[in-house]
Design an enzyme around this catalytic site. Structure first.
Site, PDB file in Angstrom:
ATOM      1  N   TYR A   1      31.457  40.031  43.639  1.00  9.41           N
ATOM      2  CA  TYR A   1      31.107  40.327  42.249  1.00  9.41           C
ATOM      3  C   TYR A   1      32.346  40.077  41.395  1.00  9.41           C
ATOM      4  CZ  TYR A   1      26.771  42.507  43.905  1.00  9.41           C
ATOM      5  OH  TYR A   1      25.539  42.737  44.475  1.00  9.41           O
ATOM      6  N   GLU A   2      32.151  39.623  40.171  1.00  6.53           N
ATOM      7  CA  GLU A   2      33.287  39.149  39.384  1.00  6.53           C
ATOM      8  C   GLU A   2      34.261  40.264  39.007  1.00  6.53           C
ATOM      9  OE1 GLU A   2      31.236  37.184  36.217  1.00  6.53           O
ATOM     10  OE2 GLU A   2      30.892  39.010  35.094  1.00  6.53           O
ATOM     11  N   SER A   3      33.875  41.517  39.223  1.00  7.57           N
ATOM     12  CA  SER A   3      34.804  42.625  38.986  1.00  7.57           C
ATOM     13  C   SER A   3      35.956  42.625  39.990  1.00  7.57           C
ATOM     14  CB  SER A   3      34.058  43.956  39.074  1.00  7.57           C
ATOM     15  OG  SER A   3      33.379  44.061  40.321  1.00  7.57           O
TER      16      SER A   3
END
Lengths: 259, 281, 281, 259
Positions: A50-52
């Site tokens: 996930y881009e987090s």
């Protein structure tokens, strides 16, 4: 086979296209459900990112946001956001990216920026987020969305992220080395780009869906494959896994303060 | 040297009318308490930078404090649109809002370049994308070895950065754990940095050597605000209050309801309310 | 997928004559065992990249395996010069050696750019420095916003990277702790990566979320070589053998002594000797 | 005052120039000794950074290499080497950098690359390492070296790192915004750059050192300050601290395998 919703069919059809060797850049919503159903069924070793910054995450419930605590707690490692975009996405380590769209055209170009004029928008949408670089840096792109005339459009109001452009070898002409949109999974059908023109072509219809239903919810004249198939229905395992996941998710996110 | 201050003092000293400010946090550790203090102090004409301007920027924009937003994704995460920000852009209510829009990759790189003391960030970005045509801050450079055209964006150098973190020690060193986002970068890129923390501990003895620590000499002010990220969360302390994000969608949909909510929940209270808000999360 | 192999297999499969290779480690975790295996296998015409080509590159150069070195500091750390490398540069013994010389900042940025998939790195570097005049790989780009001239160097993209790390788990994920150097970057920049480790554990449960971990799908081969960094060290396992670095200064000063030492300590033994070398450190 | 060596005087004179507010990029050898003596005497809160990535380190013994385990174990945090050079050095967070030199000229330009021609060197030295960017990115530069005619030279064989160039405002003309060489501490004297010409000028002589001794060990015609002083001798505390540090260091590094 029990009954299932179009949304469930969409999610499960997307899950089936994923493999153990994939390293997926996951978005919230249907992509997140699809990736985790794949992980909990036929692709236990798939890597979800996930881009987090969470790499190799294995959430037991679906995240409400792209950076829920569950993602970090179950991840192999969590890196900074600049590192995520530099080393992992731009570095070419992601085999597959999922994108959604407010507007999509027949060549897989996407708008999530504005409806209307950019400087005088009718509706100001959230914007691209990670999409402009996901679209060009991931090995290939899967798109999920519900069909609607205002969504599948002849011409985008804004080009948030690049798909196949005007079709053909447009990506290559821009120096893009990745495959781009390789699959479109809607609530009605599965689409693949034509090998030459790159126009999305319906390759299978979900159970009970007609060609007319697909055309009525699409803003361009739809091309159907010569070998049009029916999308295999969800198996008990697939449907059970998806519904369990959603039940756990509702329980976890349902009430205020965890109630 | 780092000051240990009240939130009122820290905001008063470090955030001025007309400043370029970044209140950062990527879903996790969003500095809600600091943003609410800025609202109470009524700062004006701010330029706000953030990858994901979510509820706090919606609130500041709704209060008319903001003249410009530099951003890459303007949504209420997992819920939908930002209704006060939309009202400002679409209807100039309560005032018009200038926007400078990037992709996440460009924003992350711009913070990284700011932290690195560079004037610009260079990335493989925006290929075929429409933002290039509407944002004059997206330019290009040619690689002097391969000739490849790469995107360039200006480095972020905010006047002031606000972040929320788990811990500070008595010297003012700050520890950030979990989803660390762009917080290290925004602090190093900013001229001044204010950090609200869940907890102040004596020292950081026994920590793993490779954690995300900001030395005290990179931070102007440390403020102890337990719960200060609510309804965002703090890894190791409390979970995300998803219901509050859903509630915001309703509150922000109506101008009057918004005004009433801000009066009750922001203007009429102080940073001490945050501790109670995270009880049971 | 990651293979768990013997060091002999891992080197045979991943290092070929003529390759560009990087055996990285910044004082800490230097992959001595892997370098010795490369020497035993007699690889030829290598281009070696490293910030600090120290004892292992001195050894490979002395054995005539290297045609070119790309580097920023060629010294025996804390001791002095690299005598085999000097002999190659000054006297073409045992063969001539091409050098491409950078600063540390440029080398670190070049690895970072390689990991980031960029063709070049951009930094504020080499201002007024002499290397620009002797290294055609140091060029410049102008910032499209400020006009500032910044240095540019090509990204490092080695064919193969060798590093030593503390732990791998059964999947082949790799954990690096302490002075992490450029190891993450060199693995991500390389086409193939081989990692020797002190220990293989079942899983990484309970680790802090923000540690330096390389997922198994970034690594071709994991090899269990306890002590494999000696005389460098492995944080948490054994200390640096400073006496061995001092000894190297004497060994490398004499061509015959060097040949004899290599025969006894490298050519005539296998990777299994490393475990004994770190006992008591 | 007990007796002391020229080397001890050099180290202690350098230590005195450091303050609690300094963030120092430390090199191995005399700089490392000076920085740690300062930390153990008048500047307990000084921040020491080694280019291996260790920030805020407090070693109880001097490191033999720039990346000894002791540096990491006593540091506030340890970052990657790319981060060290990008965020901390290039980011302008370091107030003071120490450099040594094989050759130094009167304007603080340094050679640690080659003696003789670059492409046909008489002696191939280690090279610049971090020096080219330390010289321009740190707030100011201190240089320590032992005086010798072959070290303090009229003209460098190679310009590894930039000091004041040809003197005057040469740094500013190249767009460099930092102060550059601000102090030269040798085994014989303390030198400061002339405010206008930037030529190093002797401002104090260590005890027992004559002008002639300084000139005899310097390859250019030495300028002495009009207000030439004697360097204050090491105090008991300074000398004791340095010697204790060196004793602990010898014990720790002395034998093979820690014996």
């Amino acid at each position: 086979m029990t009954d299932f919703t179009p949304n469930e069919m969409m999610t499960i059809a997307a899950a089936r296209a994923l493999s153990n060797d994939d390293v997926c850049f996951v978005g919230i919503g249907a992509p997140s459900a699809a990736c985790n159903v794949a992980r909990l069924t036929h692709a236990p070793d798939i890597t979800l990112i996930y881009e987090s910054g969470t790499i190799g995450t294995r959430p037991s419930v679906l995240p409400l946001s792209i950076g829920d605590g569950e993602l970090c707690e179950t991840a192999l490692t969590t890196v900074s956001v600049p590192e995520m975009f530099r080393y992992w996405l731009q570095g070419g380590r992601i085999t597959l990216g999922f994108l959604g769209a407010a507007q999509l055209d027949r060549f897989g170009n996407i708008n999530t920026t504005v409806i209307g004029d950019y400087f005088k928008p009718k509706v100001r949408l959230p914007g691209g987020g990670g999409a402009p670089e996901i679209a060009t840096s991931c090995g290939k792109i899967f798109i999920t969305m519900k069909q609607a005339v205002r969504g599948l459009v002849e011409k985008l109001d804004f080009y948030t992220s690049f798909g196949h452009g005007d079709g053909g070898d447009h990506r290559r002409r821009l120096g893009i080395r990745t495959a781009g949109p390789a699959l479109l999974i809607t609530d009605l059908a599965v689409w693949e780009p034509d090998p030459e023109t790159k126009e999305f072509t319906v390759v299978s219809l979900h159970r009970g869906v007609t060609r007319q239903m697909v055309q009525d919810t699409c803003g361009w004249t739809v091309r159907f494959s010569d070998r049009l198939e029916e999308t295999p229905q969800p198996s008990e395992l697939e449907l059970g896994t998806l519904r369990d996941l959603q039940r756990r998710t509702e329980l976890a996110h349902g009430g205020r303060k965890g109630n | 040297m780092t000051k240990f201050q009240s939130l009122r003092e820290a905001v008063a000293e470090n955030l001025h009318d007309g400043d370029t400010a970044a209140f950062e946090g990527f879903t996790h550790l969003i500095p809600h308490a600091a943003a609410h203090e800025a609202i109470r102090q009524g700062r004006k004409d701010l330029t706000l930078i953030r990858m994901t301007p979510d509820v706090i920027y919606d609130q500041m924009i709704g209060m008319g404090m903001v003249k410009k937003v530099i951003f890459s994704y303007a949504g209420n995460p997992g819920v939908g649109l930002l209704r006060r920000m939309r009202d400002a852009i679409e209807n100039a209510f309560p005032r018009g809002l200038e926007t400078v829009e990037h992709s996440h990759a460009a924003m992350a790189n711009a913070y990284e370049a700011g932290a690195s003391g560079l004037p610009c960030a260079v990335l493989r970005g925006y290929v075929g994308a429409g933002l290039k045509a509407v944002n004059p801050d997206i330019r290009s450079v040619a690689c002097p070895f391969t000739g490849e055209e790469l995107a360039a964006v200006p480095a972020h150098r905010p006047d002031v950065a606000f972040i929320h973190a788990q811990k500070a020690n008595r010297k003012g060193d700050v520890l950030i754990e979990g989803i660390v986002g762009v917080q290290k970068e925004v602090v190093l890129a900013a001229r001044r940095a204010v950090v609200t923390v869940e907890e102040i501990v004596d020292d950081f003895e026994g920590l793993h050597p490779n954690l995300c620590v900001l030395p005290h000499w990179t931070v102007k002010s440390v403020v102890h605000v337990p719960g200060g990220a609510h309804p965002s969360y703090a890894y190791g302390y409390y979970a995300r209050d998803n219901a509050a994000y859903l509630e915001w969608d309703k509150v922000s949909a109506d101008r009057a309801l918004f005004a009433e909510w801000m009066k009750t929940n922001v203007l009429g209270v102080g940073p001490d309310v945050f501790a109670a808000r995270v009880k049971g999360l």
